[in-house]
Design a protein around this motif. Structure first.
Motif, PDB file in Angstrom:
ATOM      1  N   UNK A  58       0.771  -1.143   0.037  1.00  0.00           N
ATOM      2  CA  UNK A  58       0.020  -0.048  -0.049  1.00  0.00           C
ATOM      3  C   UNK A  58       0.841   1.379   0.008  1.00  0.00           C
ATOM      4  N   UNK A  59       2.141   1.248   0.584  1.00  0.00           N
ATOM      5  CA  UNK A  59       2.785   2.566   0.812  1.00  0.00           C
ATOM      6  C   UNK A  59       4.015   2.377  -0.430  1.00  0.00           C
ATOM      7  N   UNK A  60       3.846   1.511  -1.359  1.00  0.00           N
ATOM      8  CA  UNK A  60       4.957   1.589  -2.311  1.00  0.00           C
ATOM      9  C   UNK A  60       4.502   2.212  -3.479  1.00  0.00           C
ATOM     10  N   UNK A  61       5.241   3.410  -3.518  1.00  0.00           N
ATOM     11  CA  UNK A  61       4.850   4.379  -4.634  1.00  0.00           C
ATOM     12  C   UNK A  61       5.861   4.175  -5.996  1.00  0.00           C
ATOM     13  N   UNK A  62       6.735   3.502  -5.949  1.00  0.00           N
ATOM     14  CA  UNK A  62       7.594   3.141  -7.026  1.00  0.00           C
ATOM     15  C   UNK A  62       7.354   1.752  -7.432  1.00  0.00           C
ATOM     16  N   UNK A  63       6.589   1.958  -8.982  1.00  0.00           N
ATOM     17  CA  UNK A  63       6.128   0.508  -9.507  1.00  0.00           C
ATOM     18  C   UNK A  63       7.084  -0.556  -9.557  1.00  0.00           C
ATOM     19  N   UNK A  64       8.400  -0.304 -10.009  1.00  0.00           N
ATOM     20  CA  UNK A  64       9.206  -1.053 -10.150  1.00  0.00           C
ATOM     21  C   UNK A  64       9.778  -1.955  -8.794  1.00  0.00           C
ATOM     22  N   UNK A  65       9.760  -1.163  -7.630  1.00  0.00           N
ATOM     23  CA  UNK A  65       9.788  -1.740  -6.335  1.00  0.00           C
ATOM     24  C   UNK A  65       8.715  -2.706  -6.019  1.00  0.00           C
ATOM     25  N   UNK A  66       7.548  -2.057  -6.590  1.00  0.00           N
ATOM     26  CA  UNK A  66       6.014  -2.770  -5.953  1.00  0.00           C
ATOM     27  C   UNK A  66       6.292  -4.335  -6.828  1.00  0.00           C
ATOM     28  N   UNK A  67       6.758  -4.181  -7.949  1.00  0.00           N
ATOM     29  CA  UNK A  67       6.790  -5.504  -8.713  1.00  0.00           C
ATOM     30  C   UNK A  67       7.830  -6.458  -8.138  1.00  0.00           C
ATOM     31  N   UNK A  68       8.958  -5.974  -7.409  1.00  0.00           N
ATOM     32  CA  UNK A  68       9.916  -6.722  -6.643  1.00  0.00           C
ATOM     33  C   UNK A  68       9.092  -7.543  -5.538  1.00  0.00           C
ATOM     34  N   UNK A  69       8.271  -6.464  -4.870  1.00  0.00           N
ATOM     35  CA  UNK A  69       7.714  -6.731  -3.717  1.00  0.00           C
ATOM     36  C   UNK A  69       6.681  -7.875  -3.872  1.00  0.00           C
ATOM     37  N   UNK A  70       5.910  -7.838  -5.048  1.00  0.00           N
ATOM     38  CA  UNK A  70       4.925  -8.520  -5.081  1.00  0.00           C
ATOM     39  C   UNK A  70       5.520  -9.981  -5.364  1.00  0.00           C
ATOM     40  N   UNK A  71       6.661  -9.740  -6.229  1.00  0.00           N
ATOM     41  CA  UNK A  71       7.395 -10.867  -6.803  1.00  0.00           C
ATOM     42  C   UNK A  71       7.860 -11.922  -5.461  1.00  0.00           C
ATOM     43  N   UNK A  72       8.232 -11.115  -4.488  1.00  0.00           N
ATOM     44  CA  UNK A  72       8.707 -11.670  -3.437  1.00  0.00           C
ATOM     45  C   UNK A  72       7.740 -12.514  -2.499  1.00  0.00           C
TER      46      UNK A  72
END
Ligand SMILES: [Mg+2]
Length: 228
Positions: A58-72
């Motif tokens: 919810x707090x992740x505003x960087x889309x690429x970081x969000x992709x990493x987060x989801x993937x992990x």
């Protein structure tokens, strides 16, 4: 010549193959469709497909970081999330802002018979869309975006740089990498390629220097002029 332009000339003299980051050096991908909005749409897509909210997402505003987060957190969602992000990035580049001097670097490379490969954490499809819409495709020998469905391929991993060199049959001694983030410099170092840091925001010069950039400039036009 100023010291920076001398350093730049020295760094570029042996270079036959320019490895070029995309977001920053070529254009500002999220200038028109802001990164936090892209991240929000990515999250909404996940929720709309019936997925639970992921911790920290919810707090992740960087889309690429969000992709990493989801993937992990959910490896099973990596493919679909990456594809959704690629579609949003493709939308974003169509309202992105060209970087002053970025196109000049591509043209100067062509004139000086240097090969250019784009090496980016963004989706290859989005990069190709941008290049095509701006009439720049012929200036680029290869586009090396993140491996679809594999965010671990993203810089600071040197993988994409190594792939670009392998495809062109060039070695680190023929190359320079131009990037605007510390992770670019780290990827360059891991691939054995010197990195020119493009400091396009206040404070970036110190980060790029700390990471080990060989030269730091605040204008892509300076690089274009040095290539000419
Ligand atoms: Mg960048």
């Amino acid at each position: 010549m100023t010291t920076a332009s001398q350093q730049l000339a020295n760094a570029l003299r042996p270079v036959k193959h320019v490895l070029l980051d995309f977001d920053g050096p070529v254009c500002s991908v999220f200038a028109g469709l802001p990164a936090p909005e892209v991240a929000r749409r990515l999250r909404e897509g996940l929720l709309a497909s019936g997925e639970q909210a992921l911790a920290g997402a919810e707090d992740e505003s960087d889309p690429l970081a969000l992709l990493r987060l989801v993937s992990n957190a959910r490896p099973d969602l990596t493919q679909s999330t990456d594809a959704a992000l690629a579609a949003l990035e493709t939308e974003a580049v169509q309202v992105g802002r060209p970087t002053p001097g970025g196109e000049s670097v591509l043209r100067a490379c062509a004139r000086s018979r240097r090969l250019v490969s784009v090496v980016s954490n963004n989706a290859g499809a989005a990069i190709e869309t941008y290049l095509s819409e701006h009439g720049l495709s012929s200036y680029v020998a290869g586009v090396f975006g993140r491996a679809p469905g594999d965010p671990s391929s993203m810089k600071p991993n040197p993988r994409l740089l190594l792939e670009a060199m392998e495809a062109a049959g060039s070695g680190p001694e023929d190359c320079v990498f131009i990037g605007d983030a510390a992770r670019d410099v780290e990827a360059g170092e891991a691939a054995g390629v010197p990195t020119i840091g493009y400091a396009n925001k206040p404070g970036k010069d110190a980060k790029l220097a700390a990471a080990g950039a060989v030269v730091i400039v605040d204008s892509m036009q300076m690089i274009a002029d040095a290539l000419a």
